[in-house]
Write an enzyme that holds these catalytic residues in place. Structure first.
Site, PDB file in Angstrom:
ATOM      1  N   GLU A 174       0.833  -1.212   0.000  1.00 19.84           N
ATOM      2  CA  GLU A 174       0.000   0.000   0.000  1.00 19.84           C
ATOM      3  C   GLU A 174       0.866   1.260   0.000  1.00 19.84           C
ATOM      4  O   GLU A 174       0.882   2.050   0.948  1.00 19.84           O
ATOM      5  CB  GLU A 174      -0.978  -0.005   1.172  1.00 19.84           C
ATOM      6  CG  GLU A 174      -2.010  -1.122   1.068  1.00 19.84           C
ATOM      7  CD  GLU A 174      -3.117  -1.033   2.105  1.00 19.84           C
ATOM      8  OE1 GLU A 174      -4.244  -1.438   1.812  1.00 19.84           O
ATOM      9  OE2 GLU A 174      -2.825  -0.558   3.236  1.00 19.84           O
ATOM     10  N   GLU A 184      -6.191  -7.023  -1.739  1.00 23.48           N
ATOM     11  CA  GLU A 184      -6.768  -7.003  -0.395  1.00 23.48           C
ATOM     12  C   GLU A 184      -8.245  -6.654  -0.531  1.00 23.48           C
ATOM     13  O   GLU A 184      -8.594  -5.609  -1.082  1.00 23.48           O
ATOM     14  CB  GLU A 184      -6.071  -5.979   0.514  1.00 23.48           C
ATOM     15  CG  GLU A 184      -4.629  -6.321   0.839  1.00 23.48           C
ATOM     16  CD  GLU A 184      -4.044  -5.416   1.904  1.00 23.48           C
ATOM     17  OE1 GLU A 184      -4.821  -4.911   2.745  1.00 23.48           O
ATOM     18  OE2 GLU A 184      -2.810  -5.211   1.883  1.00 23.48           O
TER      19      GLU A 184
END
Length: 359
Positions: free
Chosen positions: A137, A247
């Protein structure tokens, strides 16, 4: 479909759960969790890697052992470098403690050597990762403060040059071991096209070479399924790279009988038509998978459900986390598989039928 579609799961907590006594069931039958996942269509596993974490999990030794289990099942392996000793995400990108005093050039050397040594170790034991993320991320950068692109540094070309140079270095390290390994960059906020485009345009501007795009998509933070679909359509056509939602999760319960602090605990965090029930979760996962499979040019190559096995068998987990994910799993509190997992099995079987050659 003319390319594999990955029905994946991030199970980085699994061994810790097993050592705490957690067991998993298909119906009334206990089995190895990996076997249950495989039997339900899961064909790819994602593992996070921390440099030198507290405890015995998510380090290199643990990753090597888990990679053996995964490859023995014939599964695709996605390795996620965090480049930290703990969680790395848009709010936390803390350098490994062994790298704290390094200047930018020394950081690049350390990042290259570490990445290359990890990938080499996996290859040497016969468990080559099929795909590797350079950071987790990384919307706001990595290795803060050197590679930070948040706050007032968001529009600093100097900072973006440093950050993208770290990403480039990691990608080069992976390719130096095996050029066939797919290198991924991972952006959160998968339903927010402006955020994704801003970051990916910076990678284009700074000529970072990578193979695929990874997105996080948590509906209580990142938008609706319609937002995701619009973003996938734009990214697929704009960048002409494969994309994976690496995710994703949705709750099957918000009643919280365990009295833990859980991430999704209010009705307003849910999406219309998808109650926090086992059936609501299953419906959400079905519609999510069908949606991403409509991405133009088959550019979305799959997904990884985040920590579907994080059932509450400990009060305290590695690096200070509690059971805040226990209602977002694909197993109930006792480890019994939920209907959403059966949905994955059903849709994976349809994918196999579509991919089978016509005789």
């Amino acid at each position: 479909m003319n390319k594999p579609f990955y029905y994946g799961a991030d199970i980085s907590f699994l061994e810790e759960i097993e050592q705490a006594g957690g067991m998993f069931y298909e119906g009334d039958t206990a089995d190895d969790c990996l076997e249950i996942l495989k039997n339900n269509g899961v064909n790819s596993i994602r593992l996070r890697l921390w440099n030198n974490p507290e405890g015995e999990f998510c380090n290199l030794d643990h990753t090597l052992a888990m990679a053996k289990r995964i490859k023995e099942k014939g599964m695709h392996l996605l390795l996620c470098f965090h480049y930290s000793d703990e969680w790395a995400d848009p709010k936390h990108q803390k350098k490994p403690k062994d790298w704290i005093d390094l200047d930018t050039d020394a950081l690049k050397h350390a990042l290259f050597d570490y990445t290359r040594s990890v990938v080499s170790a996996l290859v040497s034991q016969g468990t080559k990762p099929d795909m590797v993320q350079i950071g987790n991320e990384i919307t706001m950068g990595i290795l803060w403060e050197d590679g930070c692109v948040t706050g007032e540094l968001r529009h600093s070309d100097e900072q973006w040059s440093k950050f993208t140079d770290f990403v480039r270095t990691g990608a080069q390290a992976v390719k130096s071991v095996d050029s066939e390994i797919n290198v991924m960059v991972h952006v959160d906020q998968g339903g927010k096209n402006d955020v994704c485009r801003f970051v990916l345009d910076q990678f284009e501007k700074h000529n970072v070479q990578y193979d695929s795009i990874g997105l996080s998509f948590y509906p209580w933070w990142h938008g609706t399924l319609q937002d995701l679909e619009a973003n996938l359509s734009d990214l697929a056509l704009r960048y002409e790279k494969d994309i994976a939602i690496i995710e994703v999760a949705y709750p099957w319960n918000i009643e919280n009988p365990l009295n833990d602090i859980i991430i999704v605990q209010k009705e307003e965090q849910l999406h219309t038509g998808y109650p926090a029930t086992q059936e609501g979760q299953a419906a959400y996962i079905r519609n999510f998978i069908e949606l991403i499979q409509r991405t133009p040019n088959n550019r979305c190559i799959g997904f990884h459900y985040w920590e579907p096995c994080w059932i509450p068998f400990k009060e305290q987990w590695s690096v200070g986390h509690l059971n805040n994910w226990s209602n977002l799993t694909l197993f109930d509190y006792e480890g019994r598989s939920l209907p959403a997992l059966a949905v994955i099995r059903e849709l994976s079987q349809l994918t196999k039928m579509e991919a089978a050659p016509v005789e």
